[in-house]
Design an enzyme around this catalytic site. Sequence first.
Site, short mmCIF file in Angstrom:
data_model
loop_
_atom_site.label_atom_id
_atom_site.label_comp_id
_atom_site.label_asym_id
_atom_site.label_seq_id
_atom_site.Cartn_x
_atom_site.Cartn_y
_atom_site.Cartn_z
N PRO A 113 -6.41 3.89 -0.88
CA PRO A 113 -6.98 5.03 -0.15
C PRO A 113 -5.86 5.95 0.33
O PRO A 113 -4.85 5.50 0.87
CB PRO A 113 -7.71 4.35 1.02
CG PRO A 113 -8.03 2.98 0.51
CD PRO A 113 -6.88 2.60 -0.37
N GLY A 117 -2.50 4.96 5.76
CA GLY A 117 -1.67 3.96 6.44
C GLY A 117 -1.61 2.66 5.68
O GLY A 117 -1.33 1.60 6.23
N LEU A 118 -1.87 2.71 4.37
CA LEU A 118 -1.79 1.51 3.53
C LEU A 118 -0.63 1.65 2.54
O LEU A 118 -0.54 0.91 1.56
CB LEU A 118 -3.11 1.30 2.78
CG LEU A 118 -4.28 0.84 3.66
CD1 LEU A 118 -5.62 1.01 2.94
CD2 LEU A 118 -4.11 -0.62 4.07
N SER A 119 0.23 2.61 2.79
CA SER A 119 1.44 2.83 1.98
C SER A 119 1.18 3.23 0.54
O SER A 119 1.88 2.79 -0.38
CB SER A 119 2.32 1.57 1.98
OG SER A 119 2.79 1.37 3.25
N GLY A 120 0.20 4.08 0.37
CA GLY A 120 -0.06 4.63 -0.95
C GLY A 120 1.12 5.42 -1.46
O GLY A 120 1.42 5.43 -2.66
N SER A 121 1.84 6.09 -0.55
CA SER A 121 2.97 6.92 -0.98
C SER A 121 4.09 6.04 -1.52
O SER A 121 4.57 6.24 -2.64
CB SER A 121 3.46 7.78 0.19
OG SER A 121 3.80 6.98 1.30
N ALA A 123 3.99 3.05 -2.59
CA ALA A 123 3.60 2.27 -3.77
C ALA A 123 3.93 3.05 -5.04
O ALA A 123 4.43 2.49 -6.02
CB ALA A 123 2.11 1.94 -3.72
N ASP A 166 7.19 -0.74 4.74
CA ASP A 166 6.25 -0.61 3.62
C ASP A 166 6.94 -1.02 2.32
O ASP A 166 6.42 -1.79 1.52
CB ASP A 166 5.79 0.84 3.43
CG ASP A 166 5.52 1.56 4.75
OD1 ASP A 166 5.42 0.85 5.76
OD2 ASP A 166 5.44 2.78 4.75
N1 LIG Z 1 -3.46 8.26 -3.28
C1 LIG Z 1 -2.50 9.20 -3.44
N2 LIG Z 1 -2.44 9.94 -4.55
C2 LIG Z 1 -1.48 10.85 -4.70
N3 LIG Z 1 -0.54 11.11 -3.80
C3 LIG Z 1 -0.56 10.41 -2.68
C4 LIG Z 1 -1.54 9.41 -2.43
N4 LIG Z 1 -1.30 8.88 -1.21
C5 LIG Z 1 -0.24 9.52 -0.74
N5 LIG Z 1 0.20 10.45 -1.60
C6 LIG Z 1 1.36 11.33 -1.45
O1 LIG Z 1 2.20 10.78 -0.42
C7 LIG Z 1 2.36 11.69 0.66
C8 LIG Z 1 2.48 10.96 1.96
O2 LIG Z 1 1.38 10.07 2.14
P1 LIG Z 1 1.32 9.14 3.44
O3 LIG Z 1 0.79 9.95 4.57
O4 LIG Z 1 2.63 8.44 3.62
O5 LIG Z 1 0.20 8.14 2.96
P2 LIG Z 1 0.18 6.58 2.98
O6 LIG Z 1 -0.23 6.17 4.33
O7 LIG Z 1 -0.86 6.25 1.95
O8 LIG Z 1 1.53 6.11 2.59
C9 LIG Z 1 1.16 12.61 0.51
O9 LIG Z 1 1.42 13.85 1.09
C10 LIG Z 1 1.01 12.72 -1.00
O10 LIG Z 1 2.00 13.61 -1.54
O1 LIG Z 2 3.31 3.94 11.95
C1 LIG Z 2 3.36 2.93 11.23
O2 LIG Z 2 2.93 1.84 11.63
C2 LIG Z 2 3.95 3.05 9.83
O3 LIG Z 2 3.80 4.41 9.37
C3 LIG Z 2 4.27 4.70 8.05
O4 LIG Z 2 3.45 4.06 7.09
P1 LIG Z 2 2.12 4.78 6.42
O5 LIG Z 2 1.49 3.79 5.50
O6 LIG Z 2 2.61 5.97 5.65
O7 LIG Z 2 1.24 5.16 7.54
C4 LIG Z 2 5.72 4.29 7.96
O8 LIG Z 2 6.20 4.47 6.63
C5 LIG Z 2 5.96 2.85 8.40
O9 LIG Z 2 7.33 2.53 8.36
C6 LIG Z 2 5.43 2.66 9.82
O10 LIG Z 2 5.61 1.33 10.25
MG LIG Z 3 3.30 6.51 3.48
#
Ligand SMILES: Nc1ncnc2c1ncn2[C@@H]1O[C@H](COP(=O)(O)OP(=O)(O)O)[C@@H](O)[C@H]1O
Ligand SMILES: O=C(O)[C@H]1O[C@H](OP(=O)(O)O)[C@H](O)[C@@H](O)[C@@H]1O
Ligand SMILES: [Mg+2]
Length: 339
Positions: A113, A117-121, A123, A166
């Site tokens: 998703p 906040g599940l570290s999609g970026s 990943a 992450d």
């Molecule tokens: N599912 C996704 N598909 C494409 N890009 C993504 C996705 N999730 C995150 N990103 C990219 O990563 C950036 C940072 O996302 P982030 O807020 O750190 O999300 P997350 O909590 O999933 O790590 C976004 O601005 C976008 O460029």
């Molecule tokens: O605030 C947090 O707990 C985390 O936030 C970021 O992770 P995200 O999945 O993008 O929300 C950050 O990268 C982490 O280091 C923090 O612990």
């Molecule tokens: Mg992130």
Amino acid sequence: MGAVEHRAYARIGLLGNPSDGYYGRTIALAISNFWATVSLQPSDLLALVPHSHHDLCRFSSIQDLVGRVQSEGYYGGVRLLTAACKTFHSYCSSHGIDLHDGNFTLSYDTNIPRQAGLSGSSALVCATMNCLMDFYNVRDRIPVEDRPKIVLSAEVELGITAGLQDRVAQVYGGLVYMDFDEEHMLRTGNGIYKRMDPQLLPPLYVIYAQNPSDSGKVHSTVKQRWLDGDLTVRTKMREVAELALRGKQALLEGNHSLLAELMDRNFDLRREMFGDDALGALNIQMVETARSVGAACKFTGSGGAVVAFCPEGSVQAQKLQEACSASGLSIELVQVAAR
Ligand SMILES: Nc1ncnc2c1ncn2[C@@H]1O[C@H](COP(=O)(O)OP(=O)(O)O)[C@@H](O)[C@H]1O
Ligand SMILES: O=C(O)[C@H]1O[C@H](OP(=O)(O)O)[C@H](O)[C@@H](O)[C@@H]1O
Ligand SMILES: [Mg+2]
């Protein structure tokens, strides 16, 4: 080297986050409920393929464009793949690792998703780095403990606020205890990472909203207050880090009621430091939904998803599922991703 494909899993911050960004400690796990995949194909030119959905390049109408930008922002995954290539190259240059002249095409997909906040970026960055290590055949020249740092520097490069936990969970897999001791961090750029047995974990649930739309974290001033030495933030962040240390002991002893207490305290401290406006109403509602049935609950990352634990067992877990579906929240039993 032919085509390669790598998968990197979503991660849950179980205890101690966000102190990873503040010389603290955390416990986090990689979960196989969600993952990102990056594929590398050797090619004449170097190309990064935009994702047909995630990169916001094609729309059914102008209304569709506006709606998507409003809910997802302007950015997709290509910028992460680009930054991953750049930071991988710069790590190799500065460590005397020669890269051959071949080119490649990278494409990606993800079911994590978005911005939840599940570290999609990370990943996406992590899976890209794994493809590049294989393509250039340099895996044995890049120590495992350095890899999370390479992944993080790609996001720092893009101005995304992020910490190391992450990437550590995604590089190591499974359940990891992390100590971001200041002296060690300043000397090596890495934390101290210790794998833990995932069997120590009780059943956990991940709860998330289908359309998180909070921009709260953008407005948070916690980092600046911490840098300025604000006593309240410094004291509370230290306590957050202590929760991971105490949580490690609780897990090793099978003390699940203490685990529940520590998880709740973790969220309460985040709330005190960040304030409700920055956390966002939907995120707070997710925690409160879980707590309404007596489950312990906290953010998995910076918001968008929460992790819940039902210390009273399956009847309580059933109530949790019902409360989530009544509130329109998605809930899944956490599956730990093996290393
Ligand atoms: N599912 C996704 N598909 C494409 N890009 C993504 C996705 N999730 C995150 N990103 C990219 O990563 C950036 C940072 O996302 P982030 O807020 O750190 O999300 P997350 O909590 O999933 O790590 C976004 O601005 C976008 O460029
Ligand atoms: O605030 C947090 O707990 C985390 O936030 C970021 O992770 P995200 O999945 O993008 O929300 C950050 O990268 C982490 O280091 C923090 O612990
Ligand atoms: Mg992130």
